[in-house]
Design an enzyme around this catalytic site. Structure first.
Site, short mmCIF file in Angstrom:
data_model
loop_
_atom_site.label_atom_id
_atom_site.label_comp_id
_atom_site.label_asym_id
_atom_site.label_seq_id
_atom_site.Cartn_x
_atom_site.Cartn_y
_atom_site.Cartn_z
N LYS A 3 0.67 -1.07 -0.02
CA LYS A 3 -0.13 0.01 -0.17
C LYS A 3 0.71 1.12 0.12
CE LYS A 3 -1.02 -1.26 4.86
NZ LYS A 3 -0.39 -2.24 4.70
N GLY A 53 -7.12 -8.85 3.91
CA GLY A 53 -6.58 -7.31 3.57
C GLY A 53 -5.73 -6.74 3.92
N CYS A 54 -5.57 -5.24 3.85
CA CYS A 54 -4.77 -4.32 4.13
C CYS A 54 -5.81 -3.69 5.52
CB CYS A 54 -4.70 -2.59 3.89
SG CYS A 54 -4.44 -1.32 4.42
N PHE A 55 -5.05 -4.06 6.91
CA PHE A 55 -5.61 -3.68 8.05
C PHE A 55 -6.01 -2.82 8.59
CE2 PHE A 55 -0.79 -4.07 9.66
CZ PHE A 55 0.04 -3.41 8.84
N TRP A 56 -5.46 -1.21 7.75
CA TRP A 56 -6.30 0.02 7.90
C TRP A 56 -7.47 -0.02 7.96
CZ3 TRP A 56 -2.36 2.74 4.40
CH2 TRP A 56 -0.91 2.88 4.77
#
Length: 219
Positions: A3, A53-56
């Site tokens: 990312k 997926g992206c932890f954000w």
């Protein structure tokens, strides 16, 4: 693709769009799915660990759920020694980017968290990737914190596959592994960086979709 690997041109364009106040993309839509037929009965604060997926973005969605006390970003499925962003990014540690949710089961159940997870927090049919991010660290996985959670998670995957609510089979795995918190700069990332190009492009629409699909559960 990590990312942080957005091109400078794309980052500049999305940042300008965010500054203008115009939406970068239309809100994603949640997949309409039934709740689990069985749920976990528990009392006192409980924990759930999900990877998708992206932890954000996962963190941003679940921080907005009523009954959720806290959400921590981190890594699950590998060892403590390699639970760092640089090492996990190598895609050789066995970790998945994950979140640990502490929740009050008198206000929101584990089954309801699973419904949000499968409906809107990520696409459970993508194997070892989510949207622009590729690799096993972006896999869809559930790390049950109790035998009851494991039973409910497995049964719900079977229920959703049987109902054919998705165009492809669910790729989500029910795994075993410890959770290790991520670096401080990853915690509350979306809330602290609302104009970050990645957040604008991928995560704000996801949060909007959650609020539209589950208005009674939104804080």
């Amino acid at each position: 693709m990590r990312k942080f690997a957005l091109t400078l041109a794309a980052a500049a364009g999305l940042a300008a769009l965010a500054a203008s106040g115009a939406p970068a993309v239309s809100a994603e839509r949640a997949v309409s799915i039934p709740p689990p037929r069985v749920d976990v009965t528990a009392s006192g604060l409980q924990a759930a660990v999900f990877a998708g997926g992206c932890f954000w973005g996962m963190e941003a969605v679940f921080e907005g759920v009523k009954g959720v006390q806290s959400v921590t970003t981190g890594y699950a499925g590998g060892t403590k020694a390699t639970a760092t962003y640089d090492q996990v990014s190598s895609e050789r540690t066995g970790h998945a980017e994950a979140i640990r949710i502490v929740y009050d089961p008198s206000k929101v159940s584990y089954g309801t968290l699973l419904q949000i997870y499968f409906s809107v927090a990520h696409d459970p049919t993508q194997l070892n990737r989510q949207t622009p991010d590729e690799g096993p660290s972006y896999r869809s996985a559930i790390f049950p914190q109790s035998p009851a959670q494991r039973q409910v998670a497995g049964a719900y995957i079977g229920q959703l596959n049987a109902a054919k609510v998705y165009p492809r089979p669910i790729a989500t795995r029910v795994e075993t592994g410890q959770f290790y918190p991520a670096e401080a700069y990853h915690q509350d990332f979306a809330r602290r960086n609302p104009s970050h190009p990645y957040i604008v492009r991928w995560d704000k629409p996801k949060v909007a979709a959650f609020r539209a699909a589950f208005p009674s559960l939104a804080k």
